[in-house]
Design a protein around this motif. Structure first.
Motif, PDB file in Angstrom:
ATOM      1  N   ARG A   1       0.816  -1.212   0.000  1.00  0.00           N
ATOM      2  CA  ARG A   1       0.000   0.000   0.000  1.00  0.00           C
ATOM      3  C   ARG A   1       0.852   1.264   0.000  1.00  0.00           C
ATOM      4  N   GLY A   2       2.160   1.100   0.074  1.00  0.00           N
ATOM      5  CA  GLY A   2       3.041   2.260   0.012  1.00  0.00           C
ATOM      6  C   GLY A   2       3.431   2.829   1.352  1.00  0.00           C
ATOM      7  N   VAL A   3       3.153   2.094   2.450  1.00  0.00           N
ATOM      8  CA  VAL A   3       3.580   2.550   3.767  1.00  0.00           C
ATOM      9  C   VAL A   3       5.102   2.412   3.844  1.00  0.00           C
ATOM     10  N   LYS A   4       5.793   3.496   4.126  1.00  0.00           N
ATOM     11  CA  LYS A   4       7.252   3.509   4.051  1.00  0.00           C
ATOM     12  C   LYS A   4       7.918   2.778   5.214  1.00  0.00           C
ATOM     13  N   ASP A   5       7.411   2.926   6.413  1.00  0.00           N
ATOM     14  CA  ASP A   5       8.048   2.292   7.564  1.00  0.00           C
ATOM     15  C   ASP A   5       7.001   1.662   8.485  1.00  0.00           C
ATOM     16  N   PRO A   6       6.567   0.438   8.149  1.00  0.00           N
ATOM     17  CA  PRO A   6       5.510  -0.200   8.944  1.00  0.00           C
ATOM     18  C   PRO A   6       6.040  -0.981  10.143  1.00  0.00           C
ATOM     19  N   ALA A   7       7.318  -0.788  10.502  1.00  0.00           N
ATOM     20  CA  ALA A   7       7.942  -1.634  11.526  1.00  0.00           C
ATOM     21  C   ALA A   7       7.183  -1.628  12.840  1.00  0.00           C
ATOM     22  N   GLN A   8       6.780  -0.443  13.326  1.00  0.00           N
ATOM     23  CA  GLN A   8       6.080  -0.373  14.605  1.00  0.00           C
ATOM     24  C   GLN A   8       4.711  -1.030  14.527  1.00  0.00           C
ATOM     25  N   GLU A   9       4.053  -0.821  13.402  1.00  0.00           N
ATOM     26  CA  GLU A   9       2.741  -1.438  13.202  1.00  0.00           C
ATOM     27  C   GLU A   9       2.860  -2.960  13.181  1.00  0.00           C
ATOM     28  N   VAL A  10       3.878  -3.451  12.512  1.00  0.00           N
ATOM     29  CA  VAL A  10       4.122  -4.900  12.471  1.00  0.00           C
ATOM     30  C   VAL A  10       4.402  -5.426  13.876  1.00  0.00           C
ATOM     31  N   LYS A  11       5.211  -4.694  14.609  1.00  0.00           N
ATOM     32  CA  LYS A  11       5.547  -5.093  15.980  1.00  0.00           C
ATOM     33  C   LYS A  11       4.288  -5.178  16.842  1.00  0.00           C
ATOM     34  N   ASP A  12       3.399  -4.198  16.711  1.00  0.00           N
ATOM     35  CA  ASP A  12       2.166  -4.175  17.498  1.00  0.00           C
ATOM     36  C   ASP A  12       1.254  -5.352  17.147  1.00  0.00           C
ATOM     37  N   ILE A  13       1.125  -5.627  15.855  1.00  0.00           N
ATOM     38  CA  ILE A  13       0.250  -6.718  15.417  1.00  0.00           C
ATOM     39  C   ILE A  13       0.808  -8.065  15.848  1.00  0.00           C
ATOM     40  N   LEU A  14       2.122  -8.240  15.766  1.00  0.00           N
ATOM     41  CA  LEU A  14       2.741  -9.495  16.209  1.00  0.00           C
ATOM     42  C   LEU A  14       2.547  -9.691  17.708  1.00  0.00           C
ATOM     43  N   ALA A  15       2.606  -8.592  18.472  1.00  0.00           N
ATOM     44  CA  ALA A  15       2.360  -8.691  19.916  1.00  0.00           C
ATOM     45  C   ALA A  15       0.912  -9.077  20.194  1.00  0.00           C
ATOM     46  N   LEU A  16      -0.004  -8.471  19.453  1.00  0.00           N
ATOM     47  CA  LEU A  16      -1.422  -8.758  19.620  1.00  0.00           C
ATOM     48  C   LEU A  16      -1.722 -10.231  19.376  1.00  0.00           C
ATOM     49  N   THR A  17      -1.088 -10.796  18.361  1.00  0.00           N
ATOM     50  CA  THR A  17      -1.332 -12.198  17.980  1.00  0.00           C
ATOM     51  C   THR A  17      -0.335 -13.160  18.621  1.00  0.00           C
ATOM     52  N   GLU A  18       0.438 -12.651  19.594  1.00  0.00           N
ATOM     53  CA  GLU A  18       1.388 -13.452  20.367  1.00  0.00           C
ATOM     54  C   GLU A  18       2.401 -14.164  19.473  1.00  0.00           C
ATOM     55  N   LEU A  19       2.960 -13.395  18.534  1.00  0.00           N
ATOM     56  CA  LEU A  19       3.942 -13.931  17.580  1.00  0.00           C
ATOM     57  C   LEU A  19       5.278 -13.197  17.642  1.00  0.00           C
ATOM     58  N   SER A  20       5.454 -12.339  18.637  1.00  0.00           N
ATOM     59  CA  SER A  20       6.672 -11.519  18.697  1.00  0.00           C
ATOM     60  C   SER A  20       7.936 -12.368  18.647  1.00  0.00           C
TER      61      SER A  20
ATOM     62  N   GLN B   1       8.364 -15.140  17.258  1.00  0.00           N
ATOM     63  CA  GLN B   1       8.466 -15.918  16.018  1.00  0.00           C
ATOM     64  C   GLN B   1       8.793 -15.043  14.811  1.00  0.00           C
ATOM     65  N   ALA B   2       9.011 -13.762  15.025  1.00  0.00           N
ATOM     66  CA  ALA B   2       9.106 -12.801  13.921  1.00  0.00           C
ATOM     67  C   ALA B   2      10.153 -13.161  12.881  1.00  0.00           C
ATOM     68  N   ALA B   3      11.290 -13.727  13.307  1.00  0.00           N
ATOM     69  CA  ALA B   3      12.394 -14.014  12.375  1.00  0.00           C
ATOM     70  C   ALA B   3      12.305 -15.399  11.755  1.00  0.00           C
ATOM     71  N   LYS B   4      11.313 -16.192  12.154  1.00  0.00           N
ATOM     72  CA  LYS B   4      11.187 -17.555  11.630  1.00  0.00           C
ATOM     73  C   LYS B   4      10.445 -17.564  10.299  1.00  0.00           C
ATOM     74  N   LYS B   5      10.545 -18.691   9.603  1.00  0.00           N
ATOM     75  CA  LYS B   5       9.801 -18.921   8.359  1.00  0.00           C
ATOM     76  C   LYS B   5       8.538 -19.721   8.705  1.00  0.00           C
ATOM     77  N   PRO B   6       7.512 -19.628   7.875  1.00  0.00           N
ATOM     78  CA  PRO B   6       6.260 -20.342   8.171  1.00  0.00           C
ATOM     79  C   PRO B   6       6.426 -21.829   8.453  1.00  0.00           C
ATOM     80  N   ALA B   7       7.342 -22.491   7.749  1.00  0.00           N
ATOM     81  CA  ALA B   7       7.513 -23.941   7.919  1.00  0.00           C
ATOM     82  C   ALA B   7       8.007 -24.308   9.318  1.00  0.00           C
ATOM     83  N   GLN B   8       8.564 -23.326  10.034  1.00  0.00           N
ATOM     84  CA  GLN B   8       9.077 -23.580  11.377  1.00  0.00           C
ATOM     85  C   GLN B   8       8.007 -23.426  12.456  1.00  0.00           C
ATOM     86  N   LEU B   9       6.806 -23.028  12.068  1.00  0.00           N
ATOM     87  CA  LEU B   9       5.729 -22.773  13.025  1.00  0.00           C
ATOM     88  C   LEU B   9       4.718 -23.909  13.061  1.00  0.00           C
TER      89      LEU B   9
END
Length: 382
Positions: free
Chosen positions: A111-130, A132-140
């Motif tokens: 969508r053209g958001v230049k720096d979504p890092a904080q938003e990504v961090k918040d969503i990962l915290a909400l879904t209890e995935l913080s 797992q952030a550096a893992k690949k899907p196959a590792q989950l």
């Protein structure tokens, strides 16, 4: 963490109709209002039209007739990518070569958001995935992958999140845990969730409102409690759990207002049903009662219920299920009724097969349906 700021309003389906070129009607005259910020479930057996309805809202199926609105915006014929809607599917469709964080930030970057890092961090915290952030899907695990798909949809801040059997690939224990998680996340973000499922327990566990569909039409809509305790059709009575349906004939009415009751003759026993739980004007009826509301005692002993007693029943089978026992009761007229009894220890043991018993239930738990409806409707769909 609310994501619902600026949401447009309720999701409204008006006269929605879907007919395929071969003449098959998947959805017919469907009217629904799904309140903004609610958890709404479309429940029904395979082929009932629930997934087709979801796909029309998502823009993945053309609408034959009718309209779809979110608030004042008509999205009936809008392109899928122009709708304020995201969908989470059963297969998750994660990018295997990207990390979890990269999967989640894919939408904002597109969508053209230049720096979504904080938003990504918040969503990962909400879904209890913080963690797992550096893992690949196959590792989950499957449950973690499901949460990634959810996070990837939520970060786009849709007005409506569509969930198409999202827990279907999970085992039973994990699926039940994820039901609680999904409800927690929905309440925290405040978005409208529309969840399609054939699993009655799943719908009743999570949804504020459930719409039961059958053969492209809406059978009944309401809270899980209302649908279960006061079904209006034999399909709903049988599809949501189990019901005993006993033939009867209306013989009169008594009282008025909230105290009004209908009297029904069931094979010589008069049953009383509250007028608010009567869903037919016919004289020929089904008296419905849920198995867990049925009480039994060995013949001639007192039953702790003020309802009418049915005598002459015999226990044909007693199935011990740990937390409860399922009794199959052969009635004098040949019908088999089912009774679920909690194993509280009060009885001191099981009632063995072959025992003559009396049967009763409290009158406020019974409901009345039209006998022209198929007593087996919904049972073969379980």
């Amino acid at each position: 963490m609310s994501l619902a700021d600026g949401a447009r309003g309720d999701l409204r389906l008006t006269g929605l109709h879907k007919r395929y070129p071969n003449g098959f009607v998947a959805v017919e005259s469907l009217d629904l209002v799904i309140p903004q910020g609610s958890f709404f479930a479309l429940l029904g057996p395979s082929g009932c039209g629930k997934t087709t309805t979801l796909r029309m809202v998502a823009g993945l199926e053309d609408v034959t007739k009718g309209t779809i609105h979110i608030g004042d915006e008509d999205i009936t014929h809008a392109k899928p990518y122009k709708r304020p809607v995201n969908t989470v599917f059963q297969n998750y469709a994660l990018f295997p070569h990207l990390t979890i964080a990269e999967n989640v930030e894919f939408g904002p970057k597109r969508r053209g958001v230049k720096d979504p890092a904080q938003e990504v961090k918040d969503i990962l915290a909400l879904t209890e995935l913080s963690e797992q952030a550096a893992k690949k899907p196959a590792q989950l695990s499957g449950g973690q992958q499901q949460r990634v798909a959810l996070a990837r949809a939520l970060i786009n801040r849709p007005d409506v999140l569509l969930l198409d059997e999202p827990l279907g690939a999970l085992d039973l224990k994990l699926r039940r845990a994820m039901q609680i998680e999904l409800k927690r996340i929905q309440e925290e973000v405040g978005l409208t969730f529309v969840h399609v499922t054939h699993d009655q327990e799943e719908a009743m566990t999570m949804a504020d409102t459930v719409a039961v569909m059958n053969k492209g039409r809406l059978e009944q809509m309401g809270s899980p409690y209302d649908l279960y305790t006061n079904p209006k059709t034999t399909f709903v009575a049988n599809f949501l759990g189990q019901s005993n349906l006993i033939k009867g004939k209306v013989v009169g009415r008594e009282g008025s207002g909230a105290d009004e009751v209908v009297k029904v003759d069931m094979y010589g026993t008069i049953a009383t049903i509250k007028a608010s739980r009567v869903h037919t004007d016919s004289k020929d009826v089904w008296v419905g009662i849920r198995p867990e509301k049925v009480l039994i005692q060995p013949a001639g002993t007192a039953i702790d219920a003020p309802g009418g007693h049915l005598a002459g029943a015999v226990v044909s089978e007693a199935v011990y299920m740990g937390v409860s026992t399922e009794y199959h009761l052969t009635m004098p007229w040949g019908q088999e009724l089912i009774c679920f009894e909690q194993n509280t220890g009060r009885r001191g043991g099981l009632v063995s097969a072959g025992t003559a018993v009396d049967v009763s239930w409290r009158p406020e738990f019974a409901f009345l349906l039209d006998s022209s409806q198929d007593a087996e409707a919904g049972r073969e769909e379980e």
